[in-house]
Motif scaffolding. Structure first.
Motif, PDB file in Angstrom:
ATOM      1  N   ILE A 238       0.839  -1.205   0.000  1.00  0.00           N
ATOM      2  CA  ILE A 238       0.000   0.000   0.000  1.00  0.00           C
ATOM      3  C   ILE A 238       0.869   1.247   0.000  1.00  0.00           C
ATOM      4  N   ASP A 239       0.520   2.149  -0.847  1.00  0.00           N
ATOM      5  CA  ASP A 239       1.277   3.394  -0.970  1.00  0.00           C
ATOM      6  C   ASP A 239       1.180   4.196   0.328  1.00  0.00           C
TER       7      ASP A 239
ATOM      8  N   LEU B  95      -0.318   7.793   0.390  1.00  0.00           N
ATOM      9  CA  LEU B  95      -1.773   7.848   0.287  1.00  0.00           C
ATOM     10  C   LEU B  95      -2.423   7.474   1.607  1.00  0.00           C
ATOM     11  N   VAL B  96      -1.826   6.524   2.306  1.00  0.00           N
ATOM     12  CA  VAL B  96      -2.374   6.123   3.599  1.00  0.00           C
ATOM     13  C   VAL B  96      -2.266   7.293   4.568  1.00  0.00           C
TER      14      VAL B  96
ATOM     15  N   SER C 113      -4.809   9.830   4.298  1.00  0.00           N
ATOM     16  CA  SER C 113      -6.135   9.501   4.813  1.00  0.00           C
ATOM     17  C   SER C 113      -6.427  10.195   6.142  1.00  0.00           C
TER      18      SER C 113
ATOM     19  N   ASN D  11     -11.680  14.098   4.453  1.00  0.00           N
ATOM     20  CA  ASN D  11     -12.134  13.736   3.109  1.00  0.00           C
ATOM     21  C   ASN D  11     -12.685  14.988   2.402  1.00  0.00           C
ATOM     22  N   PRO D  12     -12.171  15.313   1.195  1.00  0.00           N
ATOM     23  CA  PRO D  12     -12.628  16.535   0.517  1.00  0.00           C
ATOM     24  C   PRO D  12     -14.131  16.562   0.227  1.00  0.00           C
ATOM     25  N   VAL D  13     -14.720  15.382   0.054  1.00  0.00           N
ATOM     26  CA  VAL D  13     -16.166  15.325  -0.209  1.00  0.00           C
ATOM     27  C   VAL D  13     -16.944  15.723   1.045  1.00  0.00           C
TER      28      VAL D  13
END
Lengths: 70, 146
Positions: B4-5, B8-9, B12, B16-18
């Motif tokens: 796992i990158d 990116l982890v 997290s 969250n942009p959303v």
């Protein structure tokens, strides 16, 4: 499009919400992807590929594409 | 978490942009709607009070005051659409297109019978119809992806 997202997510012991946070999308989007109801953009597919450390074609099954647009 | 990158982890841990887009939208929407109610009250109070005898130009300006918070709502919707992910944006864009089409059809149909067979309606009803159509279309478009 069929995919292995659910399996990969389970392997990492992540909830849908956790996976959504890791790739910066809504949980609803992860649900739609896992059910094959939505095909992601190239950008999202590559983000998932990078996150799981697997090539895109090992996550999404290109054979399941029937050639018809969504 | 092999394979796992890491960058990116680690990413997290940031919000969250959303979710951030949704939170910002609700705050902006609440502020705009409060401002809308306030400007309606101010506008009506002035028009039926001290500005009753003002020049028509100024009366137009005051009557259109509530348009300012409506523009703020429009800005909030645009920022929300730019901040959400691709599926949510797709659902909203599809819903807006369906709502626009349905409203245009209904407005055209009503226009054909208005005056002769049906009472004249305020242009305000077009706005209300569009918002209702957007709500209903969102419900059905969202179901496609569940």
């Amino acid at each position: 499009m069929k995919n292995r997202l659910k399996v990969l997510r389970a392997e990492n012991d992540w909830t849908q919400a956790e996976l959504a946070d890791r790739v910066g999308v809504a949980r609803q989007t992860i649900v739609a992807l896992e059910k094959g109801k939505y095909s992601p953009s190239l950008e999202l597919a590559f983000r998932l590929s990078k996150l799981f450390g697997k090539p895109v074609e090992q996550i999404f099954d290109p054979e399941s594409v029937d050639g018809k647009p969504e | 978490m092999s394979g796992i990158d890491d960058s990116l982890v680690m990413a997290s841990t940031t919000i969250n942009p959303v979710k951030r887009a949704a939170q910002r939208y609700f705050i902006e929407f609440a502020i705009s709607m409060t401002a809308y109610v306030a400007t309606i009250w101010v506008s009506r109070s002035l028009l039926y009070g001290p500005m009753r005898t003002a020049s028509p130009g100024w009366q137009y300006v005051v009557a259109l005051l509530p348009l300012v918070p409506i523009l703020l709502v429009f800005g909030a919707v645009v920022r929300y659409m730019l901040g959400v992910d691709e599926l949510i944006r797709r659902i909203q864009v599809d819903s807006l297109a369906l709502a626009g089409g349905a409203t245009a059809l209904m407005a055209a149909a009503y226009g054909l019978i208005e005056g002769d067979y049906a009472p004249k309606l305020s242009a305000w009803w077009t706005f209300v119809t569009f918002m209702m159509a957007w709500l209903i279309a969102s419900f059905f478009v969202r179901r496609r992806y569940q």
